[in-house]
Design a protein around this motif. Structure first.
Motif, PDB file in Angstrom:
ATOM      1  N   ASP A  85       0.809  -1.224   0.000  1.00 37.04           N
ATOM      2  CA  ASP A  85       0.000   0.000   0.000  1.00 37.04           C
ATOM      3  C   ASP A  85       0.843   1.275   0.000  1.00 37.04           C
ATOM      4  O   ASP A  85       0.407   2.319   0.484  1.00 37.04           O
ATOM      5  N   ASN A  86       2.044   1.196  -0.550  1.00 37.69           N
ATOM      6  CA  ASN A  86       2.853   2.391  -0.758  1.00 37.69           C
ATOM      7  C   ASN A  86       2.482   3.015  -2.101  1.00 37.69           C
ATOM      8  O   ASN A  86       2.411   2.311  -3.120  1.00 37.69           O
ATOM      9  N   GLU A  87       2.264   4.327  -2.085  1.00 34.11           N
ATOM     10  CA  GLU A  87       1.817   5.013  -3.294  1.00 34.11           C
ATOM     11  C   GLU A  87       2.932   5.114  -4.317  1.00 34.11           C
ATOM     12  O   GLU A  87       4.098   5.341  -3.979  1.00 34.11           O
ATOM     13  N   ALA A  88       2.571   4.957  -5.570  1.00 36.34           N
ATOM     14  CA  ALA A  88       3.541   5.073  -6.663  1.00 36.34           C
ATOM     15  C   ALA A  88       3.970   6.527  -6.825  1.00 36.34           C
ATOM     16  O   ALA A  88       3.144   7.437  -6.717  1.00 36.34           O
ATOM     17  N   PRO A  89       5.265   6.777  -7.085  1.00 38.83           N
ATOM     18  CA  PRO A  89       5.711   8.159  -7.318  1.00 38.83           C
ATOM     19  C   PRO A  89       5.207   8.680  -8.653  1.00 38.83           C
ATOM     20  O   PRO A  89       4.914   7.896  -9.564  1.00 38.83           O
ATOM     21  N   ASP A  90       5.099   9.989  -8.749  1.00 45.07           N
ATOM     22  CA  ASP A  90       4.706  10.599 -10.022  1.00 45.07           C
ATOM     23  C   ASP A  90       5.790  10.368 -11.047  1.00 45.07           C
ATOM     24  O   ASP A  90       6.974  10.299 -10.720  1.00 45.07           O
ATOM     25  N   SER A  91       5.393  10.302 -12.296  1.00 41.11           N
ATOM     26  CA  SER A  91       6.367  10.070 -13.359  1.00 41.11           C
ATOM     27  C   SER A  91       7.377  11.199 -13.427  1.00 41.11           C
ATOM     28  O   SER A  91       8.551  10.994 -13.698  1.00 41.11           O
ATOM     29  N   GLU A  92       6.935  12.448 -13.138  1.00 42.42           N
ATOM     30  CA  GLU A  92       7.844  13.592 -13.167  1.00 42.42           C
ATOM     31  C   GLU A  92       8.883  13.480 -12.067  1.00 42.42           C
ATOM     32  O   GLU A  92      10.051  13.786 -12.260  1.00 42.42           O
ATOM     33  N   GLU A  93       8.447  13.015 -10.887  1.00 44.21           N
ATOM     34  CA  GLU A  93       9.380  12.851  -9.785  1.00 44.21           C
ATOM     35  C   GLU A  93      10.412  11.786 -10.121  1.00 44.21           C
ATOM     36  O   GLU A  93      11.589  11.917  -9.808  1.00 44.21           O
ATOM     37  N   GLU A  94       9.973  10.707 -10.780  1.00 44.62           N
ATOM     38  CA  GLU A  94      10.894   9.657 -11.168  1.00 44.62           C
ATOM     39  C   GLU A  94      11.947  10.202 -12.117  1.00 44.62           C
ATOM     40  O   GLU A  94      13.130   9.926 -11.980  1.00 44.62           O
ATOM     41  N   GLU A  95      11.517  11.026 -13.085  1.00 43.52           N
ATOM     42  CA  GLU A  95      12.451  11.596 -14.037  1.00 43.52           C
ATOM     43  C   GLU A  95      13.430  12.524 -13.335  1.00 43.52           C
ATOM     44  O   GLU A  95      14.620  12.545 -13.631  1.00 43.52           O
ATOM     45  N   ASP A  96      12.929  13.324 -12.372  1.00 41.78           N
ATOM     46  CA  ASP A  96      13.807  14.221 -11.627  1.00 41.78           C
ATOM     47  C   ASP A  96      14.837  13.434 -10.835  1.00 41.78           C
ATOM     48  O   ASP A  96      16.012  13.794 -10.778  1.00 41.78           O
ATOM     49  N   GLU A  97      14.390  12.326 -10.212  1.00 42.30           N
ATOM     50  CA  GLU A  97      15.313  11.515  -9.439  1.00 42.30           C
ATOM     51  C   GLU A  97      16.376  10.900 -10.335  1.00 42.30           C
ATOM     52  O   GLU A  97      17.548  10.859  -9.989  1.00 42.30           O
TER      53      GLU A  97
END
Length: 256
Positions: free
Chosen positions: A152-164
């Motif tokens: 039940d951990n929320e998926a990160p936003d795609s933009e956040e993934e790209e930033d990371e």
């Protein structure tokens, strides 16, 4: 008409083979196909066809580089096996709001080996008992279902993934290049050390020359002192001789 305007506008700006993102939401499909969408979009990585009244994916063009596919709010009820053939590199698939009812329909997605996130929100299948556990068990490759993982951990936003990912790349570049200013600081430290060493050597040289000058001065002073004592002794000797001579001289004068 709206669909044609969207694609025409896209094609005016860039040729289809250079397009990487295409949004056709709220357009109207005909016989499971959107006019103008074809295999010439071979560099396409993101495609959104939400609410276009799609009933089937059979006429979807082959898009081998497609990674994200939005198909929410359509009328799709099956035939998902074609996705593994036409879009083998999919990592994200949104089928929320469609007519998917059972697990056998979802089982066709097992051949999408790179699939990490699947959305089935507002589909009838979500009403099944142990729905989430069953889908995770059926599709071992996925990490997120309806935006959450098995814990039940929320998926990160795609933009956040790209930033990371961008930050990680920058960090790696910095690690490879070394911290900025490192060599300059080392040079400064070396220069400071060399200056200090030179200063100490100069101080030693000055000290030695100074001491040598003092020794020379002391020797000169000693010589002067010896000469002065020699002069004094000579003067005393002369006086002694005079004293010795005086009585003799006096005796001679008495004899006379």
């Amino acid at each position: 008409m709206e669909m044609k305007k969207r694609i025409t506008l896209e094609l005016r700006n860039r040729a289809p083979e250079k397009v990487t993102e295409l949004v056709l939401d709220n357009c109207r499909s005909s016989n499971g196909e959107i006019e103008g969408l074809n295999e010439s979009f071979k560099e396409l990585e993101f495609l959104s066809m939400a609410n276009v009244e799609l009933t089937s994916l059979a006429r979807l063009p082959t898009l081998s580089k497609l990674r994200k596919l939005e198909l929410s709010d359509n009328i799709i009820s099956g035939g998902l096996e074609v996705l593994a053939e036409k879009c083998p590199n999919l990592t994200y698939l949104n089928l929320s709001g469609n007519k998917i009812k059972d697990l056998s329909t979802v089982e066709a997605l097992q051949n999408l080996k790179n699939l990490k996130s699947l959305d089935l929100f507002n589909c009838e299948i979500t009403n099944l008992e142990d729905y989430r556990e069953s889908v995770f068990e059926l599709l071992h490759q996925i990490t997120y279902l309806d935006g959450f993982d098995q814990e039940d951990n929320e998926a990160p936003d795609s933009e956040e993934e790209e930033d990371e990912e961008g930050d990680e790349d920058e960090d790696e570049d910095e690690d490879e290049a070394g911290p900025p200013g490192e060599y300059e600081e080392d040079d400064d430290e070396d220069d400071g050390g060399s200056d200090l060493g030179e200063g100490e050597e100069e101080e030693e040289e000055v000290g030695l020359s100074y001491l040598m000058k003092e020794e020379i001065q002391d020797e000169e002073d000693d010589d002067d002192y010896v000469e002065e004592r020699g002069d004094e002794e000579e003067a005393e000797g002369v006086q002694g001789e005079k004293r010795k001579r005086d009585p003799e001289d006096e005796g001679e004068e008495e004899d006379d």
